[in-house]
Design an enzyme around this catalytic site. Structure first.
Site, PDB file in Angstrom:
ATOM      1  N   ALA A 180       2.709   5.996   3.594  1.00  0.00           N
ATOM      2  CA  ALA A 180       2.151   6.592   4.657  1.00  0.00           C
ATOM      3  C   ALA A 180       1.576   5.453   5.541  1.00  0.00           C
ATOM      4  CB  ALA A 180       1.097   7.675   4.444  1.00  0.00           C
ATOM      5  N   THR A 181       0.707   4.613   5.021  1.00  0.00           N
ATOM      6  CA  THR A 181       0.207   3.571   5.954  1.00  0.00           C
ATOM      7  C   THR A 181       1.146   2.373   6.203  1.00  0.00           C
ATOM      8  OG1 THR A 181      -1.854   3.860   4.376  1.00  0.00           O
ATOM      9  CG2 THR A 181      -1.744   1.923   5.872  1.00  0.00           C
ATOM     10  N   GLY A 182       2.112   2.325   5.169  1.00  0.00           N
ATOM     11  CA  GLY A 182       3.516   1.522   5.664  1.00  0.00           C
ATOM     12  C   GLY A 182       3.932   1.776   6.975  1.00  0.00           C
ATOM     13  N   GLU A 238       5.550  -3.297   0.922  1.00  0.00           N
ATOM     14  CA  GLU A 238       5.662  -3.095  -0.742  1.00  0.00           C
ATOM     15  C   GLU A 238       5.055  -1.759  -0.764  1.00  0.00           C
ATOM     16  OE1 GLU A 238       7.646  -4.361  -2.644  1.00  0.00           O
ATOM     17  OE2 GLU A 238       8.048  -6.348  -1.628  1.00  0.00           O
ATOM     18  N   CYS A 280       2.059   1.057  -8.706  1.00  0.00           N
ATOM     19  CA  CYS A 280       3.044   1.298  -7.962  1.00  0.00           C
ATOM     20  C   CYS A 280       4.501   1.513  -8.922  1.00  0.00           C
ATOM     21  CB  CYS A 280       3.667   0.423  -6.987  1.00  0.00           C
ATOM     22  SG  CYS A 280       3.833  -1.330  -7.430  1.00  0.00           S
ATOM     23  N   GLY A 302       0.820  -1.079   0.002  1.00  0.00           N
ATOM     24  CA  GLY A 302       0.084  -0.146  -0.092  1.00  0.00           C
ATOM     25  C   GLY A 302       0.875   1.196  -0.123  1.00  0.00           C
ATOM     26  N   SER A 303       0.301   2.396   0.499  1.00  0.00           N
ATOM     27  CA  SER A 303       1.207   3.710   0.497  1.00  0.00           C
ATOM     28  C   SER A 303       2.192   3.667   1.692  1.00  0.00           C
ATOM     29  CB  SER A 303      -0.084   4.791   0.761  1.00  0.00           C
ATOM     30  OG  SER A 303      -0.565   4.847   1.954  1.00  0.00           O
TER      31      SER A 303
HETATM   32  P1  NAD Z   1      -3.382   2.193   1.354  1.00  0.00           P
HETATM   33  O1  NAD Z   1      -2.084   2.199   2.043  1.00  0.00           O
HETATM   34  O2  NAD Z   1      -4.332   3.200   1.544  1.00  0.00           O
HETATM   35  O3  NAD Z   1      -4.117   0.795   1.574  1.00  0.00           O
HETATM   36  C1  NAD Z   1      -3.451  -0.447   1.538  1.00  0.00           C
HETATM   37  C2  NAD Z   1      -4.149  -1.538   2.287  1.00  0.00           C
HETATM   38  O4  NAD Z   1      -3.925  -1.283   3.836  1.00  0.00           O
HETATM   39  C3  NAD Z   1      -5.692  -1.669   2.438  1.00  0.00           C
HETATM   40  O5  NAD Z   1      -6.356  -2.996   2.527  1.00  0.00           O
HETATM   41  C4  NAD Z   1      -6.209  -0.854   3.428  1.00  0.00           C
HETATM   42  O6  NAD Z   1      -7.368  -1.317   4.103  1.00  0.00           O
HETATM   43  C5  NAD Z   1      -5.213  -1.154   4.548  1.00  0.00           C
HETATM   44  N1  NAD Z   1      -4.976  -0.024   5.738  1.00  0.00           N
HETATM   45  C6  NAD Z   1      -5.358   1.032   5.911  1.00  0.00           C
HETATM   46  N2  NAD Z   1      -4.756   1.701   6.875  1.00  0.00           N
HETATM   47  C7  NAD Z   1      -4.385   0.578   7.536  1.00  0.00           C
HETATM   48  C8  NAD Z   1      -3.500   0.562   8.817  1.00  0.00           C
HETATM   49  N3  NAD Z   1      -3.484   1.457   9.667  1.00  0.00           N
HETATM   50  N4  NAD Z   1      -3.028  -0.524   9.210  1.00  0.00           N
HETATM   51  C9  NAD Z   1      -3.136  -1.694   8.465  1.00  0.00           C
HETATM   52  N5  NAD Z   1      -3.662  -1.688   7.471  1.00  0.00           N
HETATM   53  C10 NAD Z   1      -4.252  -0.577   6.703  1.00  0.00           C
HETATM   54  O7  NAD Z   1      -3.006   2.033  -0.036  1.00  0.00           O
HETATM   55  P2  NAD Z   1      -3.866   1.839  -1.303  1.00  0.00           P
HETATM   56  O8  NAD Z   1      -4.632   3.087  -1.609  1.00  0.00           O
HETATM   57  O9  NAD Z   1      -4.791   0.485  -1.489  1.00  0.00           O
HETATM   58  O10 NAD Z   1      -3.273   1.376  -2.621  1.00  0.00           O
HETATM   59  C11 NAD Z   1      -2.298   2.513  -3.272  1.00  0.00           C
HETATM   60  C12 NAD Z   1      -0.788   2.538  -2.703  1.00  0.00           C
HETATM   61  O11 NAD Z   1      -0.013   1.252  -2.786  1.00  0.00           O
HETATM   62  C13 NAD Z   1       0.131   3.498  -3.652  1.00  0.00           C
HETATM   63  O12 NAD Z   1       0.948   4.489  -3.034  1.00  0.00           O
HETATM   64  C14 NAD Z   1       0.869   2.386  -4.411  1.00  0.00           C
HETATM   65  O13 NAD Z   1       2.295   3.045  -5.143  1.00  0.00           O
HETATM   66  C15 NAD Z   1       1.351   1.272  -3.406  1.00  0.00           C
HETATM   67  N6  NAD Z   1       1.471   0.156  -3.940  1.00  0.00           N
HETATM   68  C16 NAD Z   1       2.700  -0.436  -3.823  1.00  0.00           C
HETATM   69  C17 NAD Z   1       2.902  -1.624  -4.377  1.00  0.00           C
HETATM   70  C18 NAD Z   1       4.210  -2.374  -4.354  1.00  0.00           C
HETATM   71  O14 NAD Z   1       4.255  -3.712  -4.733  1.00  0.00           O
HETATM   72  N7  NAD Z   1       5.338  -1.531  -3.888  1.00  0.00           N
HETATM   73  C19 NAD Z   1       1.947  -2.203  -5.208  1.00  0.00           C
HETATM   74  C20 NAD Z   1       0.500  -1.943  -5.469  1.00  0.00           C
HETATM   75  C21 NAD Z   1       0.547  -0.465  -4.750  1.00  0.00           C
END
Ligand code: NAD
Length: 485
Positions: free
Chosen positions: A234-236, A253, A287, A231-232
């Site tokens: 910031a969430t990571g 990731e 991504c 995910g993003s």
């Molecule tokens: P996101 O971070 O908003 O959400 C990702 C997942 O995390 C979702 O399932 C969400 O419900 C969950 N989540 C949200 N807050 C959380 C928390 N506090 N604790 C645990 N889980 C939580 O990301 P998104 O908007 O779904 O995806 C887009 C982002 O992901 C972009 O920045 C993109 O570059 C990145 N991405 C990276 C890869 C990679 O392999 N590097 C692949 C795809 C997407």
């Protein structure tokens, strides 16, 4: 160990959690939205903390027996899951279009990669090693032991593929997994875990869908040993902080801001359509889409003109049209975020080479559509260059010296991918070796293989997914010393 195989025909009208081998409903449900039509999709479960506890208890109960199965047994079951996926491929492709808004041609790629990567990951092995010369009088074995209960947290952009990266890598290593799809695109993940039901023992592969509180419940849970998160950034960071409290193993990731460096001797007939496609694939919401294009000043005008012509040929609109490349943005939040970026074009004085209209609402009564847009040589410190837009807008920038362009490509908090495009492979490779990114490509971008580790440096990630390195992230090394003298 292996239960009887049930009918693999799925009912695509209803969606459930999968807990301990059973389809479980929840008292509350929610719906996601088809981004092309803004129509509600079917209801999905909203899990409670009690559902998380039930899944963790089933996972812990399943782990001891599952961890003792052989790699070959586990591979055979994962391959059967791949067979079932193939038997349902048109339906999975359809749900990917409806839940993510990606063009059908892109959804077909995701569906195809999903079963091929599942098989590819299942074929990987991490054998025990003997450290012969560790110390005289000792035999030392380096064993690789499964960690226990994993949780996979999946984003909305490649839900099926990324969900399966996590399932396959975790399970082939002898662990059990609970998968949590994004609330924006939960459907394909719930169905693929439903497909695994009956094939794997109860508790080995489970799925929980829910709202914003579900992810934190998983990262905080003392019964979970590892989180694999995509995910993003910031969430990571929030995930890593949360996992630190129970010292969970973590793979992250995260976002990217991939640079493509085009040299003056690049084959433009090949580079322009490829760079153009990989900048706008899934409306720039991948991504590792190309997010910054640095073009040598000697060919800048020619490249820009060629790219503008290419972008004009990109079909934007109905994701069910096989010729569409750019469908809608995936959700209203993302749409509003990218709209804010488009709103900066005029006040910042960015020059639009093509596109630029904030949306296509006039052409589409509904849906989060936006025009593919190229920004001509904006300042290096502008938001469009420095931040991941995650929308169909890409800056083209001019360079003259290798040293300068490498420094600019590296001057980013992100380090997911980068590429160099040149007819001189030795020069391009030398430049590529200086780029700070987890994956670096020459005369291509975006290529992935189940055998090759994938992940980001800097704020783009932590540890790796895919390849033997990815599988090792699901294993704990153990050094076993036996005194022989
Ligand atoms: P996101 O971070 O908003 O959400 C990702 C997942 O995390 C979702 O399932 C969400 O419900 C969950 N989540 C949200 N807050 C959380 C928390 N506090 N604790 C645990 N889980 C939580 O990301 P998104 O908007 O779904 O995806 C887009 C982002 O992901 C972009 O920045 C993109 O570059 C990145 N991405 C990276 C890869 C990679 O392999 N590097 C692949 C795809 C997407």
């Amino acid at each position: 160990m292996v239960a009887t195989v049930p009918d693999t025909k799925l009912d695509w009208s209803s969606y459930h959690n999968v807990i301990n081998g059973e389809l479980r409903a929840t008292s509350k449900t929610r719906t996601a939205v088809n981004p092309a039509t803004e129509e509600a999709l079917p209801p999905v479960p909203v899990s409670t903390e009690a559902d998380v506890d039930a899944a963790v208890a089933a996972a812990r109960a399943a782990f001891p027996a599952w961890s003792k199965t052989s790699w070959d047994e586990r591979e055979a079951l994962l391959n059967k899951l791949a067979d079932r996926l193939v038997a349902n491929l048109p339906e999975f492709t359809d749900i990917l279009v409806r839940e993510s808004g990606k063009a059908i041609a892109t959804a077909q790629i995701e569906a195809m990669f999903s079963h091929t990567f599942l098989r590819g990951l299942a074929a990987l092995r991490v054998p025990e090693e003997v450290v012969d010369d560790a110390k005289e009088g000792y035999k030392v074995r380096l064993r690789h032991l499964p960690l226990g209960v994993g949780a996979g947290i999946v984003p909305w952009n490649w839900p099926l593929l990324i969900g399966l990266f996590k399932i396959a890598s975790c399970v082939i290593a002898g662990n059990v997994i609970i998968v949590k799809p994004s609330p924006f695109a939960p459907y394909a993940v719930l169905k693929v875990v439903e497909l695994a039901r009956g094939l794997f023992p109860p508790g080995v592969i489970q799925a929980l869908s829910g709202g914003d509180d579900l992810g934190p419940w998983l990262t905080e849970h003392p019964g979970i040993d590892k989180i694999s998160f995509t995910g993003s950034s910031a969430t990571g960071k929030r995930v890593l902080a949360s996992c630190s409290r129970t010292l969970k193993r973590v793979t992250l990731e995260l976002g990217g801001n991939d640079a493509a460096i085009v040299c003056e001797d690049a084959d433009l007939a090949q580079a322009i359509p490829k760079v153009g496609t990989l900048a706008f694939l899934f409306s720039g919401q991948i991504c590792m889409d190309i997010k910054r294009v640095y073009v040598h000043e000697a060919i800048y005008d020619k490249f820009l003109a060629g790219l503008v012509e290419f972008v004009k040929t990109i079909k934007t609109g109905d994701p069910n049209d096989p010729d569409t490349l750019v469908g809608p943005l995936q959700n209203s939040m993302q749409y509003e975020k990218v709209k804010e970026l488009f709103a900066q074009i005029e006040p910042q004085g960015w020059k639009t080479a093509v596109g630029g209209a904030p949306d296509l609402k006039s052409a589409h009564a509904k849906g989060f559509f936006m025009q593919p847009t190229v920004i001509d040589n904006p300042p290096e410190d502008s938001m469009i260059v420095q931040e991941e837009p995650f929308g169909p807008i890409v800056p083209i920038l001019k360079w003259s010296s290798e040293e300068d362009v490498i420094a600019r490509a590296n001057d980013s908090k992100m380090g997911l991918g980068a590429s160099v495009w040149s007819a001189d492979i030795a020069r391009a490779t030398r430049m590529a070796e200086q780029l700070e990114a987890g994956s670096v490509w020459v005369n291509t971008h975006f290529d992935l293989s189940p055998k090759v580790p994938f992940g980001g440096s800097k704020w783009s990630g932590f540890n790796r997914e895919l390849g033997v390195d990815g599988i090792k992230g699901w294993l704990e090394p153990q050094s076993l010393w036996v005194a022989t003298a």
